[in-house]
Design a protein around this motif. Structure first.
Motif, mmCIF file in Angstrom:
data_model
loop_
_atom_site.group_PDB
_atom_site.id
_atom_site.type_symbol
_atom_site.label_atom_id
_atom_site.label_comp_id
_atom_site.label_asym_id
_atom_site.label_seq_id
_atom_site.Cartn_x
_atom_site.Cartn_y
_atom_site.Cartn_z
ATOM 1 N N LEU A 66 -93.880 23.642 -27.013
ATOM 2 C CA LEU A 66 -94.385 25.000 -26.856
ATOM 3 C C LEU A 66 -93.261 25.919 -26.373
ATOM 4 O O LEU A 66 -92.473 25.542 -25.504
ATOM 5 N N PRO A 67 -93.166 27.130 -26.904
ATOM 6 C CA PRO A 67 -92.093 28.050 -26.496
ATOM 7 C C PRO A 67 -92.186 28.406 -25.011
ATOM 8 O O PRO A 67 -93.270 28.428 -24.424
ATOM 9 N N ALA A 68 -91.044 28.698 -24.421
ATOM 10 C CA ALA A 68 -90.990 29.104 -23.018
ATOM 11 C C ALA A 68 -91.859 30.337 -22.795
ATOM 12 O O ALA A 68 -91.971 31.215 -23.656
ATOM 13 N N ASN A 69 -92.478 30.377 -21.629
ATOM 14 C CA ASN A 69 -93.362 31.473 -21.205
ATOM 15 C C ASN A 69 -94.673 31.538 -21.975
ATOM 16 O O ASN A 69 -95.438 32.505 -21.829
ATOM 17 N N SER A 70 -94.980 30.513 -22.787
ATOM 18 C CA SER A 70 -96.269 30.479 -23.477
ATOM 19 C C SER A 70 -97.404 30.442 -22.466
ATOM 20 O O SER A 70 -97.309 29.801 -21.410
ATOM 21 N N LEU A 71 -98.480 31.130 -22.802
ATOM 22 C CA LEU A 71 -99.709 31.056 -22.016
ATOM 23 C C LEU A 71 -100.505 29.870 -22.531
ATOM 24 O O LEU A 71 -100.890 29.830 -23.705
ATOM 25 N N VAL A 72 -100.749 28.894 -21.672
ATOM 26 C CA VAL A 72 -101.352 27.628 -22.090
ATOM 27 C C VAL A 72 -102.567 27.334 -21.225
ATOM 28 O O VAL A 72 -102.463 27.274 -19.992
ATOM 29 N N VAL A 73 -103.723 27.165 -21.850
ATOM 30 C CA VAL A 73 -104.950 26.772 -21.159
ATOM 31 C C VAL A 73 -105.152 25.281 -21.428
ATOM 32 O O VAL A 73 -105.228 24.855 -22.583
ATOM 33 N N ILE A 74 -105.246 24.494 -20.361
ATOM 34 C CA ILE A 74 -105.360 23.039 -20.507
ATOM 35 C C ILE A 74 -106.723 22.589 -20.001
ATOM 36 O O ILE A 74 -107.067 22.787 -18.834
ATOM 37 N N ASP A 75 -107.515 22.012 -20.903
ATOM 38 C CA ASP A 75 -108.829 21.497 -20.521
ATOM 39 C C ASP A 75 -108.670 20.386 -19.490
ATOM 40 O O ASP A 75 -107.808 19.509 -19.617
ATOM 41 N N GLY A 76 -109.538 20.421 -18.466
ATOM 42 C CA GLY A 76 -109.428 19.487 -17.364
ATOM 43 C C GLY A 76 -109.574 18.030 -17.749
ATOM 44 O O GLY A 76 -109.088 17.142 -17.038
ATOM 45 N N LEU A 77 -110.235 17.751 -18.866
ATOM 46 C CA LEU A 77 -110.391 16.375 -19.304
ATOM 47 C C LEU A 77 -109.042 15.742 -19.589
ATOM 48 O O LEU A 77 -108.871 14.530 -19.420
ATOM 49 N N LEU A 93 -93.762 27.224 -18.454
ATOM 50 C CA LEU A 93 -94.957 27.696 -19.129
ATOM 51 C C LEU A 93 -95.897 28.383 -18.137
ATOM 52 O O LEU A 93 -95.862 28.090 -16.932
ATOM 53 N N ARG A 94 -96.741 29.255 -18.639
ATOM 54 C CA ARG A 94 -97.774 29.889 -17.824
ATOM 55 C C ARG A 94 -99.072 29.115 -18.075
ATOM 56 O O ARG A 94 -99.780 29.378 -19.044
ATOM 57 N N MET A 95 -99.343 28.160 -17.212
ATOM 58 C CA MET A 95 -100.439 27.219 -17.457
ATOM 59 C C MET A 95 -101.661 27.555 -16.613
ATOM 60 O O MET A 95 -101.566 27.860 -15.425
ATOM 61 N N THR A 355 -105.031 37.643 -18.886
ATOM 62 C CA THR A 355 -104.130 38.796 -18.883
ATOM 63 C C THR A 355 -103.331 38.847 -17.587
ATOM 64 O O THR A 355 -102.116 39.100 -17.598
ATOM 65 N N CYS A 356 -103.985 38.573 -16.478
ATOM 66 C CA CYS A 356 -103.281 38.562 -15.188
ATOM 67 C C CYS A 356 -102.187 37.504 -15.168
ATOM 68 O O CYS A 356 -101.072 37.748 -14.687
ATOM 69 N N VAL A 357 -102.485 36.327 -15.707
ATOM 70 C CA VAL A 357 -101.494 35.249 -15.730
ATOM 71 C C VAL A 357 -100.330 35.613 -16.652
ATOM 72 O O VAL A 357 -99.164 35.407 -16.327
ATOM 73 N N SER A 358 -100.656 36.147 -17.825
ATOM 74 C CA SER A 358 -99.597 36.437 -18.789
ATOM 75 C C SER A 358 -98.705 37.589 -18.356
ATOM 76 O O SER A 358 -97.547 37.680 -18.764
ATOM 77 N N CYS A 359 -99.257 38.469 -17.487
ATOM 78 C CA CYS A 359 -98.465 39.619 -17.030
ATOM 79 C C CYS A 359 -97.721 39.337 -15.731
ATOM 80 O O CYS A 359 -96.896 40.168 -15.293
ATOM 81 N N ALA A 360 -98.004 38.204 -15.092
ATOM 82 C CA ALA A 360 -97.382 37.900 -13.811
ATOM 83 C C ALA A 360 -95.878 37.761 -13.971
ATOM 84 O O ALA A 360 -95.378 37.203 -14.944
ATOM 85 N N ARG A 361 -95.144 38.283 -13.006
ATOM 86 C CA ARG A 361 -93.681 38.172 -13.032
ATOM 87 C C ARG A 361 -93.260 36.864 -12.385
ATOM 88 O O ARG A 361 -93.803 36.475 -11.355
ATOM 89 N N PRO A 362 -92.245 36.200 -12.931
ATOM 90 C CA PRO A 362 -91.728 34.999 -12.272
ATOM 91 C C PRO A 362 -91.042 35.364 -10.976
ATOM 92 O O PRO A 362 -90.509 36.465 -10.827
#
Length: 368
Positions: A66-77, A93-95, A355-362
Motif C-alpha cells: 500500500l502506498p505511503a500515507n494511505s488511509l487504511v481501515v482494518i477489520d478487527g477480525l 500508513l494512516r490506519m 476525514t479527521c484521520v486523513s487530514c491529521a498532520r504527522p
C-alpha cells in the motif's frame, strides 16, 4: 456532501460473507462511495483470527504494497491477530481499526487462546491512529486494552426501514390456530446460543410454534452437527428449520413472515439482527449483552441473562402463550425501531472520522 477521499479496507476472506460484521463493512463501503469516496478492498486469508504463518506473511506483503500515507481501515477480525504486521507500518500508513467486538470475547475459546488473542489485539490497537467500534459497550470493553477514550469513535450500524409495515398476504396465515413463527438470524456458532434455544424449546412442545434459523452452516461444522443432533433427539425436525445463508430478498421475506424474533446469544458487540427485527415490528426474546438491552428496552421484548436456560424457557413460554403480550411487544418494537439510525447516518459519521484521520498532520517523528 463529504469531500471525496480514498481508502483501503483490509479484511479476512470474502467481503460478501453473510455475517453482521461483513454486512457492516459492505454497507460502510457502499455508503462512503455514495458520499464521493473511492475505495478498494484487500482480502486476507480467511483463517483469521487464527492465521497460519504463511497467512501472516501474505498479509505483511499486501499491506507493505500500500502506498505511503494511505488511509487504511482494518477489520478487527484480522487486525487483532497481526500486531507485528501493523506495527511495522504505524508511521507509514494512516490506519483505523474497526472493532465489532474483542476477539477474546468469542464463546468457547480455550483459555490459552483467549489470553493470546487479548494480548495480540491489545498490542495491535496501539498502532492505530483511530479506532471505530459499533457500540458503547464495545467502547467500554476497550478500556481493558489501553485504548484512550478520545481515540475511539462509536458508529452504530444502520438499518433498512421496511417498505411497508404490513406483511405480504401470502406470508400471513389465517386463523387463531396458526403456530407462532419464530425467527433467529445468526451464524450458527457456539456464541450465538442455538443449542441453548433448542434446549429451552424442548420443554415447550405443548405450545404451538415453529422456528426458522437463518445463518451460515459453514463457520462451525462441529456446532452445526451438535445442533442437528439435539434437534433430532428432541423430535423437533418438523418444527425447526436450519435454512443456512439466504439472499437479502429472502431475508426480508423471513422478517416479514415472522411473529417473534429470538436470539439466545452469549455475547454481541451490537446486535444488527436485533435492530432489523425491531424496525420490522417484531417482539424480541434475547439476552442482556452488548447493545441489546439499550436497543430493545422493556417495552419491545423479554431479555434474560446469557446462558440462563430456565429464564429463556420461561420467557419463551410467557410470550408464546400470550398473544396480547406479543402485540404489546410488537408495538414497543416499532417505537424502538423508529429510533435506530439508518445506514446513511452511520456512513456520514464514518466519513467524518476518516476525514479527521486523513487530514491529521504527522508529528516530528513521522507518526500521525
Amino acid at each position: 456532501m463529504t469531500r471525496g477521499r480514498a481508502l483501503t479496507m483490509v479484511l479476512p476472506g470474502d467481503l460478501l460473507t453473510a455475517t453482521g460484521g461483513y454486512e457492516y463493512d459492505r454497507r460502510m463501503l457502499d455508503g462512503l462511495r455514495q458520499l464521493g469516496w473511492s475505495s478498494s478492498v484487500v482480502s486476507l486469508d480467511p483463517g483469521f483470527p487464527t492465521p497460519t504463518p504463511r497467512a501472516l506473511e501474505d498479509a505483511a506483503e499486501l499491506i507493505s504494497a500500500l502506498p505511503a500515507n494511505s488511509l487504511v481501515v482494518i477489520d478487527g477480525l484480522a487486525l487483532g491477530a497481526m500486531p507485528d504486521v501493523v506495527h511495522a507500518h504505524k508511521d507509514r500508513l494512516r490506519m483505523v481499526g474497526l472493532v465489532h467486538h474483542p476477539l477474546a470475547a468469542e464463546t468457547g475459546l480455550a483459555p490459552e487462546l483467549a489470553n493470546r488473542l487479548f494480548g495480540s489485539e491489545r498490542r495491535a490497537l496501539q498502532a492505530m491512529c483511530s479506532v471505530v467500534v459499533t457500540s458503547q459497550r464495545t467502547r467500554a470493553a476497550l478500556a481493558d486494552y489501553d485504548v484512550a477514550p478520545d481515540r475511539i469513535s462509536v458508529i452504530e450500524p444502520g438499518t433498512d426501514q421496511p417498505v411497508t409495515e404490513s406483511r405480504d398476504c401470502d406470508e400471513q396465515p389465517s386463523g387463531t390456530d396458526a403456530p407462532v413463527r419464530m425467527l433467529c438470524v445468526a451464524t450458527i456458532t457456539a456464541r450465538k446460543g442455538h443449542e441453548l434455544l433448542i434446549e429451552a424449546l424442548t420443554e415447550l412442545t405443548d405450545l404451538n410454534w415453529t422456528l426458522t434459523c437463518v445463518g451460515s452452516l459453514e463457520r462451525s461444522p462441529a456446532t452445526v452437527r451438535a445442533l442437528r443432533a439435539r434437534i433430532a433427539a428432541a423430535g423437533l425436525e418438523d418444527r425447526v428449520v436450519l435454512m443456512g445463508e439466504i439472499d437479502e430478498a429472502g431475508l426480508k421475506s423471513q422478517f416479514r413472515a415472522a411473529d417473534l424474533f429470538v436470539l439466545a446469544t452469549c455475547y454481541e458487540g451490537y446486535g444488527m439482527a436485533i435492530a432489523q427485527a425491531l424496525v420490522h415490528g417484531l417482539p424480541i426474546i434475547s439476552t442482556r449483552t452488548g447493545a441489546i438491552e439499550e436497543l430493545v428496552g422493556p417495552d419491545a421484548g423479554a431479555l434474560i441473562e446469557p446462558g440462563d436456560r430456565t429464564a429463556l424457557r420461561d420467557a419463551l413460554s410467557r410470550v408464546l402463550s400470550d398473544a396480547d403480550l406479543r402485540r404489546r411487544f410488537a408495538d414497543g418494537a416499532r417505537v424502538a425501531g423508529a429510533k435506530v439510525p439508518d445506514w446513511g447516518m452511520a456512513c456520514e459519521k464514518m466519513a467524518e472520522v476518516l476525514t479527521c484521520v486523513s487530514c491529521a498532520r504527522p508529528d516530528a517523528s513521522g507518526a500521525m
